[in-house]
Scaffold this active site. Structure first.
Site, mmCIF file in Angstrom:
data_model
loop_
_atom_site.group_PDB
_atom_site.id
_atom_site.type_symbol
_atom_site.label_atom_id
_atom_site.label_comp_id
_atom_site.label_asym_id
_atom_site.label_seq_id
_atom_site.Cartn_x
_atom_site.Cartn_y
_atom_site.Cartn_z
ATOM 1 N N HIS A 229 -4.776 2.647 -19.512
ATOM 2 C CA HIS A 229 -4.224 2.125 -18.258
ATOM 3 C C HIS A 229 -4.583 0.654 -18.096
ATOM 4 O O HIS A 229 -5.463 0.283 -17.314
ATOM 5 C CB HIS A 229 -4.735 2.953 -17.076
ATOM 6 C CG HIS A 229 -4.142 4.312 -16.996
ATOM 7 N ND1 HIS A 229 -4.825 5.457 -17.373
ATOM 8 C CD2 HIS A 229 -2.915 4.739 -16.604
ATOM 9 C CE1 HIS A 229 -4.057 6.510 -17.207
ATOM 10 N NE2 HIS A 229 -2.893 6.111 -16.751
ATOM 11 N N ASN A 230 -3.893 -0.180 -18.831
ATOM 12 C CA ASN A 230 -4.123 -1.620 -18.803
ATOM 13 C C ASN A 230 -2.789 -2.345 -18.667
ATOM 14 O O ASN A 230 -1.744 -1.714 -18.475
ATOM 15 C CB ASN A 230 -4.870 -2.067 -20.064
ATOM 16 C CG ASN A 230 -4.213 -1.537 -21.325
ATOM 17 O OD1 ASN A 230 -2.987 -1.561 -21.466
ATOM 18 N ND2 ASN A 230 -5.014 -1.031 -22.258
ATOM 19 N N HIS A 269 2.670 -0.226 -11.051
ATOM 20 C CA HIS A 269 2.526 1.198 -10.762
ATOM 21 C C HIS A 269 1.126 1.739 -11.042
ATOM 22 O O HIS A 269 0.741 2.770 -10.494
ATOM 23 C CB HIS A 269 3.553 2.012 -11.557
ATOM 24 C CG HIS A 269 3.168 2.237 -12.984
ATOM 25 N ND1 HIS A 269 3.252 1.249 -13.948
ATOM 26 C CD2 HIS A 269 2.673 3.329 -13.627
ATOM 27 C CE1 HIS A 269 2.843 1.724 -15.104
ATOM 28 N NE2 HIS A 269 2.478 2.981 -14.944
ATOM 29 N N ASP A 270 0.340 1.074 -11.893
ATOM 30 C CA ASP A 270 -1.038 1.507 -12.173
ATOM 31 C C ASP A 270 -2.046 0.402 -11.866
ATOM 32 O O ASP A 270 -3.112 0.339 -12.472
ATOM 33 C CB ASP A 270 -1.181 1.930 -13.641
ATOM 34 C CG ASP A 270 -0.815 3.390 -13.864
ATOM 35 O OD1 ASP A 270 -0.965 4.183 -12.923
ATOM 36 O OD2 ASP A 270 -0.357 3.729 -14.973
ATOM 37 N N ASP A 379 7.018 6.022 -17.029
ATOM 38 C CA ASP A 379 5.564 6.128 -17.006
ATOM 39 C C ASP A 379 5.033 7.025 -18.119
ATOM 40 O O ASP A 379 3.939 6.793 -18.641
ATOM 41 C CB ASP A 379 5.116 6.651 -15.643
ATOM 42 C CG ASP A 379 3.606 6.587 -15.458
ATOM 43 O OD1 ASP A 379 2.961 5.720 -16.100
ATOM 44 O OD2 ASP A 379 3.066 7.394 -14.688
#
Length: 520
Positions: A229-230, A269-270, A379
C-alpha cells in the site's frame, strides 16, 4: 503532564477557515522543553496541519500533525480537548498498549532483529498519520529512502517515460518500470498527465501550482515503507481506472465531473495507509477505530486525509462552496466503496442491476455506482495483470500481510488470518483471493462491459491462477501434495472468513456511508 487546548467546532456545511488550514505546526510539543514552549522556527516551516471530519458527527475532528502525536480523547459539542501522547495518562486503557502504534518503527525493528520493544528513545510513540513529508527537505525527492542516493535522470530516462505515457491506456502498462523511469514519481507524473489529457485542468480552471502541490502531498502521504500500500499501488490503480474510463459503455456516458472524480479517487483511495488491516486496528483499540466506530476505518481515514489535502492546498477553493462540498462527499463515496468487507453488498447490487437490465447511465446516481464498481475493480486488478506484474504485486501484498503477522507475534497478539508466514504461502493466498473475491467481481464486470479488455483480464486471471497452482506443485513433494491442497483450501476459506469478519466487526450501517444519489 496534561496539556489541553480549546478548538472551534466546525460545521460541515461551511468550509474550513483559511487561517486554520494555513497554520503550520499550530499545536506543537517538545519533550526537551520544560513548559512545552513554542516550536523551533526551522521545524515550524516543515509542518502542516489539516482538519478532517466525520460525516455523521460534526464534532469528530482530528488534526493531522507532524512531530508530536496528538490524539483527540474527548469529542464534545463545544469542547474538544487535545492531549499530547507525551506525558499524560490516557483516560481509558485497553488491554493492549498499542493505541498509537508506530508501525513503520516496528517494521524497521523487525528487519534489524531488535528484541527490545520498549528501550531507550524508541519508546517514544509517534502518530500513525503521515510522516513522509519531513523525510526530505527538498520537494524534488519523493519516496526515495535516505540510504539510497538520488540519481539525476537524464533525457534518455525522461524520454522513455514520455514514450510510456503515450501507451498509458494499454493494459500491459508496466507501472514498476514507469516508476523507475520517473525516479519514484509515478503517481504525480501519471495523474498530472491524465488530468491534462482529458482537459480537466482547463475545464475546471485548476491552478497548476495548487494542483502540483496537491499531487506532491498525496504522493508524500503514501508510506514508501509499505511493501504494497504505497504510491506505486496508487499509480497502478489510477492507470487501471483510466483503462476502465475508456471502455465504450463509460466513455460515451461519463461527464467531465465523473472523470475528474474517478481519477482523484483512484489516486487517493489508500492515502496514508498504515500497512495493517482494519481488524488489527480494532483489536488493538487504535484511536482511528474509535473515531470511526469500527466502520470502514481505513477507508474513512483515506477519505478524510484526501479532503484535508484538498482544503489545505485550496485546489477547489475557487469553486462555489456547495460544489466543493459535493466533490468531497462524492469522493468519499467512491473511496468507501473499496472496503473489502462490503464486497458482497456491492456485488449483489451490481448483479441485481445486470439481471434486471435497468442500469441507465444517463442517471447520475447510476453513473456514480458504476464509478464505484470501476474503482473496486481497479483496486484489486492485480490478479488480472500479466504474470510478471501480477506475481510482483502478489509477493508484495503477501509480505505486507506477513509483516503484520510478525508484529502480532512480537506483541503476543492472535495472528490474523493469512498473516502467518509459517503456515501460509503466496500461492495459496492468491488462489483463495482469486477464487472468492476477484473472479466473482470481474465476471460481473465482464457482463456489464463485454469488451476485449474484460476478456483479457479474465484470461490473465485464469493463467495466473494456474501458474500459482503449478508453482505450488513444483515446490511441494509428492508425499505432501494432499496436505498442500488442504492448506490452499484453508487459505481460500480464510480469505472469505477474513472479509466476513471485517464486515461483522466493522458494521455496515448505511447511514454512515455516503452514497452517490444526485440525479441528472
Amino acid at each position: 503532564m496534561e496539556v489541553c487546548y480549546q478548538l472551534p467546532v466546525l460545521p460541515l456545511d461551511r468550509p474550513v477557515p483559511k487561517h486554520v488550514l494555513s497554520r503550520r505546526g499550530a499545536i506543537s510539543f517538545s519533550s526537551s522543553s520544560s513548559l512545552f514552549g513554542a516550536p523551533d522556527p526551522r521545524q515550524l516551516s516543515q509542518r502542516r496541519g489539516a482538519i478532517s471530519y466525520d460525516s455523521s458527527d460534526q464534532t469528530a475532528l482530528y488534526i493531522r500533525m507532524l512531530g508530536a502525536c496528538v490524539v483527540f480523547k474527548q469529542l464534545f459539542a463545544r469542547d474538544v480537548r487535545v492531549r499530547s501522547q507525551v506525558g499524560f495518562e490516557p483516560e481509558r486503557r485497553s488491554s493492549h498498549p498499542y493505541l498509537c502504534i508506530d508501525f513503520r518503527t516496528l517494521h524497521t525493528r523487525l528487519r534489524c532483529g531488535s528484541t527490545s520493544a520498549s528501550s531507550g528513545p524508541e519508546t517514544r510513540v509517534h502518530r500513525l498519520l503521515s510522516f513522509q513529508r519531513y523525510l526530505h527537505s527538498s520537494r524534488l525527492l519523493r519516496g526515495v529512502p535516505q540510504q539510497i542516493p538520488l540519481h539525476i535522470l537524464d533525457e534518455d530516462y525522461t524520454g522513455q517515460a514520455r514514450c510510456m505515457l503515450e501507451k498509458v491506456g494499454n493494459w500491459n502498462f508496466d507501472i514498476f518500470r514507469f516508476d523507475r523511469l520517473t525516479n519514484g514519481n509515478s503517481l504525480i507524473t501519471l495523474t498530472s498527465h491524465l488530468l491534462n489529457q482529458y482537459g480537466l485542468v482547463e475545464l475546471f480552471q485548476l491552478d497548476m501550482v495548487k494542483l502540483w502541490r496537491f499531487l506532491v502531498m498525496v504522493q508524500e502521504d503514501y508510506h514508501s515503507n509499505n511493501p504494497y500500500h504505497n504510491a506505486v499501488h496508487a499509480a497502478d490503480v489510477t492507470q487501471a481506472m483510466y483503462c476502465y474510463l475508456r471502455e465504450p459503455m463509460l466513455a460515451k456516458s461519463l461527464t467531465s465531473y465523473d472523470i475528474l472524480l474517478g481519477l482523484l479517487a483512484a489516486a487517493t483511495h489508500d492515502l496514508d495507509h498504515p500497512g495493517v488491516n482494519q481488524p488489527f486496528l480494532i483489536k488493538t483499540d487504535h484511536y482511528l477505530a474509535t473515531l470511526y466506530r469500527n466502520t470502514s476505518v481505513l477507508e474513512n481515514h483515506h477519505w478524510k486525509s484526501a479532503v484535508g489535502l484538498l482544503r489545505e492546498t485550496g485546489l477547489f477553493s475557487h469553486l462555489p462552496a456547495e460544489d466543493s462540498l459535493n466533490m468531497e462527499r462524492d469522493l468519499g463515496s467512491l473511496i468507501l466503496a473499496t472496503d473489502i468487507s462490503r464486497q458482497n453488498e456491492y456485488l449483489s447490487r451490481f448483479r441485481m442491476h445486470l439481471d434486471q437490465n435497468n442500469l441507465c447511465l444517463s442517471n447520475a446516481s447510476h453513473r456514480h455506482f458504476i464509478l464505484q464498481m470501476a474503482l473496486k475493480c481497479a483496486d484489486i486488478c492485480n490478479p488480472c495483470r500479466p504474470w510478471e506484474q501480477s506475481k510482483q504485486w502478489s509477493e508484495k501484498v503477501t509480505e505486507e500481510f506477513f509483516q503484520q503477522g510478525d508484529i502480532e507475534k512480537k506483541h503476543k497478539l492472535e495472528v490474523s488470518p493469512l498473516c502467518d508466514r509459517e503456515t501460509n504461502t503466496v500461492g495459496n493466498i492468491q488462489i483463495g483471493f482469486m477464487t472468492y473475491v476477484a473472479e466473482p467481481l470481474f465476471a460481473e464486470w465482464a457482463r456489464f462491459s463485454d469488451t476485449r479488455l474484460s476478456q483479457t483480464m479474465l484470461g490473465h486471471m485464469g493463467l495466473n491462477k494456474a501458474s500459482w497452482g503449478g508453482l505450488q506443485q513444483e515446490q511441494t513433494p509428492i508425499s505432501e501434495e494432499a496436505e498442500a491442497s488442504a492448506d490452499t483450501e484453508d487459505a481460500a476459506t480464510a480469505v472469505q472468513r477474513d472479509a466476513n469478519t471485517a464486515a461483522v466487526a466493522g458494521g455496515t450501517s448505511s447511514k454512515e456511508i455516503p452514497q452517490g444519489s444526485r440525479e441528472s
